[in-house]
Design an enzyme around this catalytic site. Structure first.
Site, PDB file in Angstrom:
ATOM      1  N   ARG A  65      -3.148  -1.449  14.912  1.00  0.00           N
ATOM      2  CA  ARG A  65      -3.327  -0.016  14.677  1.00  0.00           C
ATOM      3  C   ARG A  65      -2.911   0.822  15.880  1.00  0.00           C
ATOM      4  O   ARG A  65      -2.338   1.897  15.736  1.00  0.00           O
ATOM      5  CB  ARG A  65      -4.801   0.270  14.398  1.00  0.00           C
ATOM      6  CG  ARG A  65      -5.148   0.235  12.950  1.00  0.00           C
ATOM      7  CD  ARG A  65      -6.596   0.699  12.780  1.00  0.00           C
ATOM      8  NE  ARG A  65      -7.266  -0.043  11.728  1.00  0.00           N
ATOM      9  CZ  ARG A  65      -6.992   0.088  10.442  1.00  0.00           C
ATOM     10  NH1 ARG A  65      -6.076   0.919  10.028  1.00  0.00           N
ATOM     11  NH2 ARG A  65      -7.641  -0.627   9.552  1.00  0.00           N
ATOM     12  N   ARG A  91      -3.985   5.654   6.017  1.00  0.00           N
ATOM     13  CA  ARG A  91      -4.234   4.721   7.122  1.00  0.00           C
ATOM     14  C   ARG A  91      -5.362   5.259   7.974  1.00  0.00           C
ATOM     15  O   ARG A  91      -5.412   6.467   8.256  1.00  0.00           O
ATOM     16  CB  ARG A  91      -2.997   4.572   8.024  1.00  0.00           C
ATOM     17  CG  ARG A  91      -1.742   4.127   7.333  1.00  0.00           C
ATOM     18  CD  ARG A  91      -1.828   2.752   6.747  1.00  0.00           C
ATOM     19  NE  ARG A  91      -2.074   1.703   7.738  1.00  0.00           N
ATOM     20  CZ  ARG A  91      -2.326   0.437   7.406  1.00  0.00           C
ATOM     21  NH1 ARG A  91      -2.386   0.084   6.135  1.00  0.00           N
ATOM     22  NH2 ARG A  91      -2.546  -0.465   8.345  1.00  0.00           N
ATOM     23  N   HIS A 109     -10.330  15.402   2.015  1.00  0.00           N
ATOM     24  CA  HIS A 109     -10.988  14.304   1.312  1.00  0.00           C
ATOM     25  C   HIS A 109     -11.485  14.807  -0.051  1.00  0.00           C
ATOM     26  O   HIS A 109     -12.072  15.888  -0.134  1.00  0.00           O
ATOM     27  CB  HIS A 109     -12.176  13.793   2.147  1.00  0.00           C
ATOM     28  CG  HIS A 109     -12.888  12.653   1.501  1.00  0.00           C
ATOM     29  ND1 HIS A 109     -12.341  11.386   1.456  1.00  0.00           N
ATOM     30  CD2 HIS A 109     -14.070  12.591   0.843  1.00  0.00           C
ATOM     31  CE1 HIS A 109     -13.172  10.589   0.792  1.00  0.00           C
ATOM     32  NE2 HIS A 109     -14.225  11.295   0.421  1.00  0.00           N
ATOM     33  N   GLY A 143     -14.690   7.674  12.979  1.00  0.00           N
ATOM     34  CA  GLY A 143     -15.235   7.067  11.773  1.00  0.00           C
ATOM     35  C   GLY A 143     -14.336   7.330  10.564  1.00  0.00           C
ATOM     36  O   GLY A 143     -13.292   7.969  10.680  1.00  0.00           O
TER      37      GLY A 143
HETATM   38  C1  GRF Z   1      -5.950  13.694  -2.206  1.00  0.00           C
HETATM   39  O1  GRF Z   1      -6.887  13.582  -3.231  1.00  0.00           O
HETATM   40  C2  GRF Z   1      -6.592  13.709  -0.863  1.00  0.00           C
HETATM   41  O2  GRF Z   1      -7.853  14.317  -0.874  1.00  0.00           O
HETATM   42  C3  GRF Z   1      -6.746  12.243  -0.557  1.00  0.00           C
HETATM   43  O3  GRF Z   1      -5.573  11.657  -1.054  1.00  0.00           O
HETATM   44  C4  GRF Z   1      -5.057  12.454  -2.122  1.00  0.00           C
HETATM   45  C5  GRF Z   1      -3.652  12.791  -1.785  1.00  0.00           C
HETATM   46  O4  GRF Z   1      -2.980  13.415  -2.820  1.00  0.00           O
HETATM   47  N1  GRF Z   1      -6.974  12.046   0.846  1.00  0.00           N
HETATM   48  P1  GRF Z   1      -1.533  14.022  -2.586  1.00  0.00           P
HETATM   49  O5  GRF Z   1      -0.668  12.929  -1.969  1.00  0.00           O
HETATM   50  O6  GRF Z   1      -1.649  15.212  -1.679  1.00  0.00           O
HETATM   51  O7  GRF Z   1      -1.027  14.391  -3.953  1.00  0.00           O
END
Ligand code: GRF
Length: 212
Positions: A65, A91, A109, A143
């Protein structure tokens, strides 16, 4: 403020940023480069179509990583990136990248953190039969989805939702929330006090969407 966006997948959040940028709705934020760890991901095509510089850092070419992160840092620095936006970047980062951009890495998220962190946030919220779901933009720390929360948007879960319908409704909110936060950061309206983050000029309830 130069913004580097890291992606791995379909790139609809990247597209939301591109669209806002095209309409001059990102304030002083400028999309500078898009980086990806998956060579043929659709997000890359969106970036190219928008005429943005891109780079690919394939994690399979790196021993660990930290080495992967060092290559990312080099590429982002080469484009004078100030703010790193993880928009569906699948990642987990090591400390290397976070140390290189202290307090300047954010993530979107698809759940109301601290509930349902990790890669199956929507599915877990759906399986838990919550009534309110949503999305979170937060600073990234060491985290997984644990960093200080900048802004959240909620959606009602409907009785006839399946997890895909819920995912789509959350995603629509992501597309509003992420650009609003990027703009707020670029306008220096985001104030961090430990874990507590205030978005100045946001509507009551810390809704940066309504400050646009
Ligand atoms: C989204 O739901 C984001 O919250 C999550 O991964 C997804 C990515 O979607 N981390 P996109 O590639 O922007 O369409």
């Amino acid at each position: 403020m130069n913004v580097g966006v890291l992606v791995s997948g379909s790139g609809t959040n990247l597209q939301a940023l591109i669209d806002r940028s095209t309409r001059n709705e990102l304030g002083p934020a400028r999309l500078t480069v898009v980086g990806c760890n998956v060579p043929d991901c659709p997000a890359l095509s969106r970036a190219r179509l928008a005429g943005l510089p891109t780079f690919i850092v394939d994690h399979r070419d790196h021993g660990d990583r930290a080495a992967f992160d060092r290559t990312l840092v080099e590429a982002l620095r080469a484009h004078q990136v100030d703010l790193v936006v993880l928009a569906g970047f699948m990642r987990v980062l090591s400390g290397e990248l976070l140390d290189a951009f202290p307090g300047r890495v954010i993530n979107i998220h698809p759940a109301l953190l601290p509930a349902f962190p990790g890669v199956h946030g929507v599915r877990q919220a759906y399986d838990a039969a919550v009534k309110i779901a949503g999305c979170t933009v937060h600073f990234v720390d060491r985290g997984v989805d644990t960093g200080p929360i900048i802004a959240q948007a909620a959606v009602q879960v409907q009785d006839d939702d399946d997890d895909e319908a819920l995912r789509a409704r959350i995603l629509a909110e992501e597309h509003r929330l992420l650009p609003a936060v990027v703009r707020a950061i670029a306008e220096r309206r985001v104030v961090v006090e430990g874990r507590r983050v205030r978005v100045l000029g946001a509507a009551p309830g810390n809704d940066p969407l309504r400050s646009l």
